[in-house]
Design a protein around this motif. Structure first.
Motif, short mmCIF file in Angstrom:
data_model
loop_
_atom_site.label_atom_id
_atom_site.label_comp_id
_atom_site.label_asym_id
_atom_site.label_seq_id
_atom_site.Cartn_x
_atom_site.Cartn_y
_atom_site.Cartn_z
N ARG A 67 23.10 28.49 93.80
CA ARG A 67 23.72 27.65 94.09
C ARG A 67 24.67 26.48 93.37
NH1 ARG A 67 19.18 22.75 91.70
NH2 ARG A 67 20.70 23.27 90.45
N ASP A 68 24.70 26.27 92.00
CA ASP A 68 25.78 24.82 91.71
C ASP A 68 27.53 26.08 91.79
OD1 ASP A 68 23.78 24.08 90.51
OD2 ASP A 68 23.72 24.75 88.55
N GLN A 109 27.74 25.23 95.82
CA GLN A 109 28.35 23.69 95.68
C GLN A 109 29.32 23.54 95.17
OE1 GLN A 109 26.27 21.07 96.85
NE2 GLN A 109 27.46 20.31 97.52
N SER A 110 29.87 24.15 94.63
CA SER A 110 31.57 23.83 93.56
C SER A 110 32.05 24.30 94.55
CB SER A 110 32.31 24.97 92.56
OG SER A 110 31.37 26.61 93.02
N ASP A 164 32.43 21.44 97.96
CA ASP A 164 33.57 20.27 96.68
C ASP A 164 34.64 20.86 97.35
OD1 ASP A 164 30.92 19.01 96.88
OD2 ASP A 164 30.92 19.91 94.18
#
Length: 225
Positions: free
Chosen positions: A173-174, A177-178, A181
């Motif tokens: 998930r991280d 998300q990166s 972004d």
């Protein structure tokens, strides 16, 4: 890729291409013409006049000063040449018109100066925003690289049975998300450049759009229909 930006060059472009500034400068030029016309109204007037006719010479008009020379060509014809000079004494209406024209010209000049300063601030702020968005892209790129390495390690640990599926999902998930972004930062950088080009007044030219070409295409389309 990063676009090289120069705040001074962008400001010069804005002062050259922004249509509202061109209109303001045209208004300033028209105000100057109004002052010139009003100034002419309060100046003395000197005219060269002449007449040719038969019989007695006609009246040349009511003037402050008239100097003429009459030559009789025959018993029935004559030629009259002279100058007439007129000097307004009070001429309050024309003087008031001149004062109003000068005041209007001064006000338009202030408006042009204020608009130039406003456009300069707008362009420079747009350059700052574009640079900031580019720095954000760099930061998100580094974050993607770090999250990619974390995901690789987490997958190895998961395959070795040292972490749970939940731990791996959190890392995934991280990582996603990166990437989101970074994509957002790229979009905002493009938007910032578009805002800058609009502030310069060069957006159409940079996008390959010519107003003259667009008018011609519209005309050709109308003729075809």
């Amino acid at each position: 890729e990063q676009t090289a930006l120069d705040a001074d060059a962008s400001e010069k472009l804005a002062l050259q291409y922004r249509p509202e500034l061109a209109q303001a400068r045209l208004d300033q030029a028209n105000a100057g013409l109004d002052v010139q016309r009003a100034r002419n109204g309060v100046l003395p007037r000197l005219d060269l006049v002449g007449s040719y006719g038969s019989g007695n010479t006609s009246n040349l008009g009511t003037l402050a000063s008239v100097a003429t020379s009459t030559t009789y060509l025959s018993d029935t014809t004559s030629l009259r040449v002279g100058v007439q000079f007129e000097q307004p004494i009070l001429n309050r209406a024309e003087n008031a018109r001149l004062r109003r024209a000068r005041l209007a010209e001064q006000q338009v000049g202030w408006s042009v100066s204020a608009l130039e300063q406003s456009l300069a601030r707008e362009v420079r702020q747009a350059v700052v925003d574009a640079d900031r968005q580019w720095q954000r892209i760099q930061a998100t790129r580094e974050a993607v690289e770090a999250r990619t390495e974390q995901l690789r390690v987490a997958q190895g640990r998961f395959e070795a049975g040292k972490t749970t599926n939940l731990d791996l999902l959190i890392v995934q998930r991280d990582f996603i998300q990166s990437e989101v972004d970074e994509a957002t930062a790229r979009i905002r950088y493009i938007q910032a450049l578009t805002t800058l080009y609009a502030a310069e007044g060069t957006l159409l030219e940079r996008r390959g759009i010519s107003l003259e070409l667009a008018k011609q295409e519209a005309k050709d389309s109308g003729n075809a229909q």
